[in-house]
Design an enzyme around this catalytic site. Structure first.
Site, PDB file in Angstrom:
ATOM      1  N   ASP A  43      -1.856   7.504  -4.575  1.00  0.00           N
ATOM      2  CA  ASP A  43      -2.330   6.344  -5.332  1.00  0.00           C
ATOM      3  C   ASP A  43      -2.576   6.809  -6.765  1.00  0.00           C
ATOM      4  O   ASP A  43      -2.754   8.001  -7.015  1.00  0.00           O
ATOM      5  CB  ASP A  43      -3.624   5.776  -4.729  1.00  0.00           C
ATOM      6  N   SER A  44      -2.581   5.834  -7.702  1.00  0.00           N
ATOM      7  CA  SER A  44      -2.835   6.213  -9.096  1.00  0.00           C
ATOM      8  C   SER A  44      -4.304   6.012  -9.462  1.00  0.00           C
ATOM      9  O   SER A  44      -4.681   6.186 -10.612  1.00  0.00           O
ATOM     10  CB  SER A  44      -1.932   5.397 -10.026  1.00  0.00           C
TER      11      SER A  44
ATOM     12  N   ASP B  37       3.074  -0.076   0.176  1.00  0.00           N
ATOM     13  CA  ASP B  37       2.272  -1.300   0.069  1.00  0.00           C
ATOM     14  C   ASP B  37       1.813  -1.484  -1.377  1.00  0.00           C
ATOM     15  O   ASP B  37       0.629  -1.353  -1.692  1.00  0.00           O
ATOM     16  CB  ASP B  37       1.066  -1.201   1.019  1.00  0.00           C
TER      17      ASP B  37
ATOM     18  N   PHE C 137       0.723   3.969  -2.294  1.00  0.00           N
ATOM     19  CA  PHE C 137      -0.228   2.933  -2.726  1.00  0.00           C
ATOM     20  C   PHE C 137      -1.321   2.818  -1.649  1.00  0.00           C
ATOM     21  O   PHE C 137      -1.611   1.726  -1.141  1.00  0.00           O
ATOM     22  CB  PHE C 137       0.469   1.570  -2.914  1.00  0.00           C
TER      23      PHE C 137
ATOM     24  N   ARG D  54      -2.200  -2.500  10.008  1.00  0.00           N
ATOM     25  CA  ARG D  54      -2.803  -1.155  10.122  1.00  0.00           C
ATOM     26  C   ARG D  54      -2.773  -0.699  11.577  1.00  0.00           C
ATOM     27  O   ARG D  54      -2.470   0.446  11.880  1.00  0.00           O
ATOM     28  CB  ARG D  54      -4.264  -1.196   9.651  1.00  0.00           C
TER      29      ARG D  54
ATOM     30  N   CYS E  80       3.367  -8.282  -1.535  1.00  0.00           N
ATOM     31  CA  CYS E  80       2.334  -9.321  -1.532  1.00  0.00           C
ATOM     32  C   CYS E  80       2.555 -10.260  -2.714  1.00  0.00           C
ATOM     33  O   CYS E  80       1.648 -10.973  -3.132  1.00  0.00           O
ATOM     34  CB  CYS E  80       0.936  -8.714  -1.557  1.00  0.00           C
TER      35      CYS E  80
HETATM   36  N1  SAH Z   1      -2.295  -0.086   1.299  1.00  0.00           N
HETATM   37  C1  SAH Z   1      -3.610  -0.443   0.827  1.00  0.00           C
HETATM   38  C2  SAH Z   1      -3.595  -1.513  -0.253  1.00  0.00           C
HETATM   39  C3  SAH Z   1      -2.732  -1.179  -1.465  1.00  0.00           C
HETATM   40  S1  SAH Z   1      -3.225  -2.000  -2.903  1.00  0.00           S
HETATM   41  C4  SAH Z   1      -4.492  -0.864   2.028  1.00  0.00           C
HETATM   42  O1  SAH Z   1      -3.944  -1.188   3.075  1.00  0.00           O
HETATM   43  O2  SAH Z   1      -5.708  -0.888   1.876  1.00  0.00           O
HETATM   44  C5  SAH Z   1      -2.257  -1.284  -4.116  1.00  0.00           C
HETATM   45  C6  SAH Z   1      -2.686   0.101  -4.567  1.00  0.00           C
HETATM   46  O3  SAH Z   1      -1.668   0.584  -5.423  1.00  0.00           O
HETATM   47  C7  SAH Z   1      -3.969   0.194  -5.368  1.00  0.00           C
HETATM   48  O4  SAH Z   1      -4.827   1.112  -4.758  1.00  0.00           O
HETATM   49  C8  SAH Z   1      -3.551   0.719  -6.758  1.00  0.00           C
HETATM   50  O5  SAH Z   1      -4.481   1.659  -7.281  1.00  0.00           O
HETATM   51  C9  SAH Z   1      -2.263   1.380  -6.443  1.00  0.00           C
HETATM   52  N2  SAH Z   1      -1.251   1.465  -7.515  1.00  0.00           N
HETATM   53  C10 SAH Z   1      -0.847   0.490  -8.358  1.00  0.00           C
HETATM   54  N3  SAH Z   1       0.219   0.909  -9.075  1.00  0.00           N
HETATM   55  C11 SAH Z   1       0.475   2.183  -8.675  1.00  0.00           C
HETATM   56  C12 SAH Z   1       1.481   3.142  -9.020  1.00  0.00           C
HETATM   57  N4  SAH Z   1       2.433   2.876  -9.916  1.00  0.00           N
HETATM   58  N5  SAH Z   1       1.463   4.319  -8.373  1.00  0.00           N
HETATM   59  C13 SAH Z   1       0.510   4.612  -7.453  1.00  0.00           C
HETATM   60  N6  SAH Z   1      -0.430   3.731  -7.073  1.00  0.00           N
HETATM   61  C14 SAH Z   1      -0.450   2.538  -7.677  1.00  0.00           C
END
Ligand code: SAH
Length: 394
Positions: free
Chosen positions: A248-249, A298, A226, A210, A338
């Site tokens: 995000d979803s 991510d 994400f 970050r 991850c």
């Molecule tokens: N980048 C974030 C962590 C990401 S975790 C950080 O640094 O804090 C993964 C995220 O992806 C979650 O919030 C989940 O809601 C989202 N997610 C999962 N599948 C998804 C999709 N197909 N489209 C959009 N978001 C998605």
């Protein structure tokens, strides 16, 4: 203490100090040890190998507490391990500039199944195996004594508990922990939902990444895919990004993302959120000819184990290919995986293939991983799961 006798030749991983014994390696077990109780692990000739926790419902039938025949597994043992993990973090200065970090990272800290994260003054714990569950009360008491804190929230609601025959559990374990609190990391504040946030509430493992994004973001139009609760978004805005679009979803994650931007007094008019599926959003943006100077990808774990690596590879390639297309020349892609089942070498190959198929020339300028409070023990390479690349499009 019950004895677990291994089949001939199956002592090899333990001799290399890997802490897992799979059910197929076991010749026979004396008696009927209780879930989580301590057993003595012996080779086929009856020689001592290790002492560990027995887990009758799991394919990983035993996890090693100690390889030292003279070490007894009792409260003092847990105190030594817990104290060691906390002290080593203090000495690496992980605590510098953050009030929240992982204190114990399971096998990597020689405490299989135990995750302890500290959020300001609240400990959030996951007891993920029969062994960790067995010692729960002892571990909780020692943690409070060793940290001087008084509240613990339990988040033992991870799916892996099922493999151990354990029910999901969450709620207060000691004191009266808050459900939501505000953490401070590298000068940024984040509201963290301990009760229903992912993992223990926040992606502590991405802390250093970050900060790197903050340094890269100035004057750029950024797409944070994400985004969860806005870890990268907040840092990009703090680093002077011209605009940030967070996708995000999860509506709850987006609401907290918005809140976190406001919490840091960052320019709300430079920030937009979009509730959608990243796979579809990227396609739509490509069709609309939209472009960005910085894209963060991510995604959640696509492949928990190597068995799902191929399917995961297709998912990673898809989103990275689209991201390369949406980048302007000179633009940066910060991309992560991850998935334990996709190692760093495979991940880089997937990203290279995505660039090739997108018809772009790109270079890797940095390799990223999890922060130092998520160490990787040499005897447990599985502890390395987060990898990332910073790529520049020519
Ligand atoms: N980048 C974030 C962590 C990401 S975790 C950080 O640094 O804090 C993964 C995220 O992806 C979650 O919030 C989940 O809601 C989202 N997610 C999962 N599948 C998804 C999709 N197909 N489209 C959009 N978001 C998605």
């Amino acid at each position: 203490m019950p004895f677990v006798h291994l089949k001939p030749g199956r002592e090899k991983p333990l001799l290399r100090r890997h802490p897992w014994v799979f059910s197929g390696a076991i010749a026979h077990v004396d008696g009927n040890p209780e879930p989580g109780s301590t057993v003595e692990l012996l080779d086929s000739k009856g020689n001592f190998l290790a002492r560990g926790a027995y887990s009758p419902h799991s394919q990983i039938r035993a996890r090693v507490w100690t390889f030292d025949p003279s070490e007894t597994i009792d409260a003092d043992f847990f105190r030594r391990r817990i104290r060691g993990a906390i002290q080593s973090r203090n000495s690496w200065h992980v605590t510098h500039d953050t009030d929240s970090l992982r204190l114990i990272y399971a096998e990597s800290d020689h405490l299989p199944g135990l995750i302890v994260d500290c959020y300001v003054d609240t400990l959030v714990i996951q007891f993920l195996t029969a062994g960790a569950e067995h010692w729960k009360e002892t571990i909780a008491d020692i943690l409070l004594e060793e940290t001087g804190l008084s509240t613990i929230y339990e988040r033992s609601d991870a799916d892996v508990r099922e493999l151990e025959g354990l029910p999901p559990l969450s709620g207060s374990l000691r004191g009266n922990p808050p459900k939501i609190l505000t953490i401070n990391e590298h000068g940024m504040q984040f509201s963290v939902d301990l009760e229903s946030g992912h993992k223990t509430g926040f992606y502590l493992d991405q802390r250093e990444n970050r900060q790197r994004v903050r340094k890269l973001a100035a004057e750029r139009d950024m797409l944070d895919c994400f985004c969860y609760t806005g870890g990268f978004t907040v840092n990009a805005l703090a680093g002077g990004a011209k605009s940030v679009l967070s996708v995000d979803s999860s509506a709850e994650a987006l609401a907290l993302c918005r809140e976190n931007v406001a919490l840091n007094n960052l320019p709300l008019d430079h920030h937009e959120i979009l509730d959608g599926d990243v796979f579809q959003v990227l396609r739509k943006f490509r069709d609309e000819g939209r472009s960005f100077d910085l894209i963060v990808l991510d995604p959640p774990k696509f492949a928990p184990t190597a068995a799902q690596a191929e399917k995961a590879a297709r998912g990673y390639k898809d989103i990275n290919l689209l991201a390369f297309k949406l980048l302007r020349p000179g633009g940066l892609l910060v991309t992560f995986s991850c998935s334990g089942g996709v190692d760093a070498a495979l991940f880089q190959k997937i990203i290279a293939a995505a660039a090739l198929d997108a018809g772009v020339d790109a270079q890797v300028i940095a390799h990223l991983s999890q922060g130092p409070d998520h160490p990787v023990a040499f005897n447990f390479p599985e502890g390395a799961y987060l990898k990332g690349l910073v790529c520049v499009k020519s």
